[in-house]
Design an enzyme around this catalytic site. Sequence first.
Site, PDB file in Angstrom:
ATOM      1  CE  LYS A  64      -2.295  -1.580   3.672  1.00 23.13           C
ATOM      2  NZ  LYS A  64      -1.738  -2.962   3.717  1.00 23.13           N
ATOM      3  CB  THR A  65       3.761   2.323   2.118  1.00 22.28           C
ATOM      4  OG1 THR A  65       3.055   1.903   3.282  1.00 22.28           O
ATOM      5  CG2 THR A  65       4.497   3.610   2.403  1.00 22.28           C
ATOM      6  CG  ASP A 109      -0.048   2.800   7.143  1.00 23.45           C
ATOM      7  OD1 ASP A 109      -1.034   2.177   6.687  1.00 23.45           O
ATOM      8  OD2 ASP A 109       1.034   2.259   7.419  1.00 23.45           O
ATOM      9  CB  THR A 158      -5.159  -3.744   8.361  1.00 20.64           C
ATOM     10  OG1 THR A 158      -5.329  -2.983   9.564  1.00 20.64           O
ATOM     11  CG2 THR A 158      -3.713  -3.656   7.917  1.00 20.64           C
ATOM     12  NE  ARG A 217       6.622  -4.418   5.576  1.00 22.43           N
ATOM     13  CZ  ARG A 217       5.484  -3.775   5.818  1.00 22.43           C
ATOM     14  NH1 ARG A 217       4.542  -4.358   6.536  1.00 22.43           N
ATOM     15  NH2 ARG A 217       5.287  -2.568   5.352  1.00 22.43           N
TER      16      ARG A 217
HETATM   17  P1  ADP Z   1       2.070  -1.964   3.190  1.00 17.66           P
HETATM   18  O1  ADP Z   1       2.101  -0.459   3.100  1.00 17.66           O
HETATM   19  O2  ADP Z   1       0.879  -2.558   2.497  1.00 17.66           O
HETATM   20  O3  ADP Z   1       2.217  -2.490   4.588  1.00 17.66           O
HETATM   21  P2  ADP Z   1       4.584  -1.776   1.736  1.00 17.66           P
HETATM   22  O4  ADP Z   1       4.162  -0.939   0.601  1.00 17.66           O
HETATM   23  O5  ADP Z   1       5.383  -1.112   2.816  1.00 17.66           O
HETATM   24  O6  ADP Z   1       3.335  -2.539   2.371  1.00 17.66           O
HETATM   25  O7  ADP Z   1       5.416  -3.026   1.115  1.00 17.66           O
HETATM   26  C1  ADP Z   1       6.320  -3.796   1.867  1.00 17.66           C
HETATM   27  C2  ADP Z   1       7.551  -4.120   1.058  1.00 17.66           C
HETATM   28  O8  ADP Z   1       7.210  -5.047   0.050  1.00 17.66           O
HETATM   29  C3  ADP Z   1       8.166  -2.921   0.351  1.00 17.66           C
HETATM   30  O9  ADP Z   1       9.459  -2.684   0.847  1.00 17.66           O
HETATM   31  C4  ADP Z   1       8.277  -3.270  -1.110  1.00 17.66           C
HETATM   32  O10 ADP Z   1       9.637  -3.328  -1.472  1.00 17.66           O
HETATM   33  C5  ADP Z   1       7.721  -4.650  -1.225  1.00 17.66           C
HETATM   34  N1  ADP Z   1       6.604  -4.686  -2.180  1.00 17.66           N
HETATM   35  C6  ADP Z   1       5.296  -4.514  -1.900  1.00 17.66           C
HETATM   36  N2  ADP Z   1       4.540  -4.662  -2.986  1.00 17.66           N
HETATM   37  C7  ADP Z   1       5.363  -4.942  -3.997  1.00 17.66           C
HETATM   38  C8  ADP Z   1       5.162  -5.224  -5.393  1.00 17.66           C
HETATM   39  N3  ADP Z   1       3.934  -5.268  -5.924  1.00 17.66           N
HETATM   40  N4  ADP Z   1       6.248  -5.467  -6.153  1.00 17.66           N
HETATM   41  C9  ADP Z   1       7.489  -5.462  -5.611  1.00 17.66           C
HETATM   42  N5  ADP Z   1       7.744  -5.228  -4.298  1.00 17.66           N
HETATM   43  C10 ADP Z   1       6.701  -4.962  -3.494  1.00 17.66           C
END
Ligand code: ADP
Length: 334
Positions: A64-65, A109, A158, A217
């Site tokens: 998401k981030t 977030d 979430t 992640r």
């Molecule tokens: P969330 O915000 O949903 O908790 P993040 O955006 O922080 O998740 O993603 C976590 C990690 O996973 C990031 O460091 C990123 O490098 C990796 N990641 C997430 N989605 C992808 C994707 N679609 N392709 C490649 N790497 C991804």
Amino acid sequence: LEPQATPEEQINIQQEESIRPHRLADYIGQKDLKEVLDIAIKAAQSRSEALDHLLLYGPPGLGKTTMALILSSEMKVGCKITSAPALERPRDIVGLLVNLQPGDVLFIDEIHRLSRMSEEILYPALEDFRVDITIGKGQSARTRSIPLQRFTLVGATTRIGNLSSPLRDRFGLIQRLRFYEVDELTAIVQRTAELLQTPITPDGCEEIARRSRGTPRIANRLLKRVRDYAQVKECGDINAYVANQALELFNVDPIGLDWTDQRLLKMLIENFNGGPVGLETLAAAAGEDSQTIEEVYEPYLLQIGYLNRTHRGRTATPAAWRHFGYNPPPEQLS
Ligand code: ADP
């Protein structure tokens, strides 16, 4: 990102930043989401407008981030990242809003945790790009409106069910992130290994991918653990065998269940005969926070069909019984 992070967490955050994809084309998987956003980006660009407000929901670590950052770089605008607990006081959110530049992406977030007051400040900001503030007290109190630049809010949560409906209604786009397929995670592991200059075979990537709970992640985290193992044991290139050995050592089972997943399911089977058992009872027995169970652990166990949520509580499915080497009791099979 997180001012109170410990030095070790800081290093983790920096490492996570270094492997984040920056372009939509490098964002692996989530085909539907990418298609929707690709259209939204092109349409907004052709009208020279800011993107519509976007709500992303799904379990942690699914990207998401990352997507918020990609949107800002595709739109060539800035991105401010914050989370709802940091916006407790109205002045925190007002300060953030008035400092936004035209078109900026504001990423909040855990948006379901916004305080009522902050949420109410956000409504006119989202709808009319203004904030209303009250100056003075009592009889002499006046309300003043401050115009804002047009911006895009990207909210992440979430728990979409915990969002108030007035807030939810103000998002033009609401998108769910799915768990990733093994081939998508394999590609993510491959990409990260290249960035980390870690030699790995295709079957090594796949082995890590299969044990990553459908979550990028986790895939990246496991790759780093396996890399450490290979380096210390001087195994050379990471292949499926090495990955397997390393992940066994770290208690990640062959389908990716970690220590807590295994504990929850075993508890359900061994102490409660497979359920049904209420979430709070299960949480207390496992010594885990019920909200963490609901947001972090259950979504994946539901997805792979090891857990059911019924109106009487949680139950372990026959597949879960078999996974731990038990025969499911006849009443579970009916
Ligand atoms: P969330 O915000 O949903 O908790 P993040 O955006 O922080 O998740 O993603 C976590 C990690 O996973 C990031 O460091 C990123 O490098 C990796 N990641 C997430 N989605 C992808 C994707 N679609 N392709 C490649 N790497 C991804």
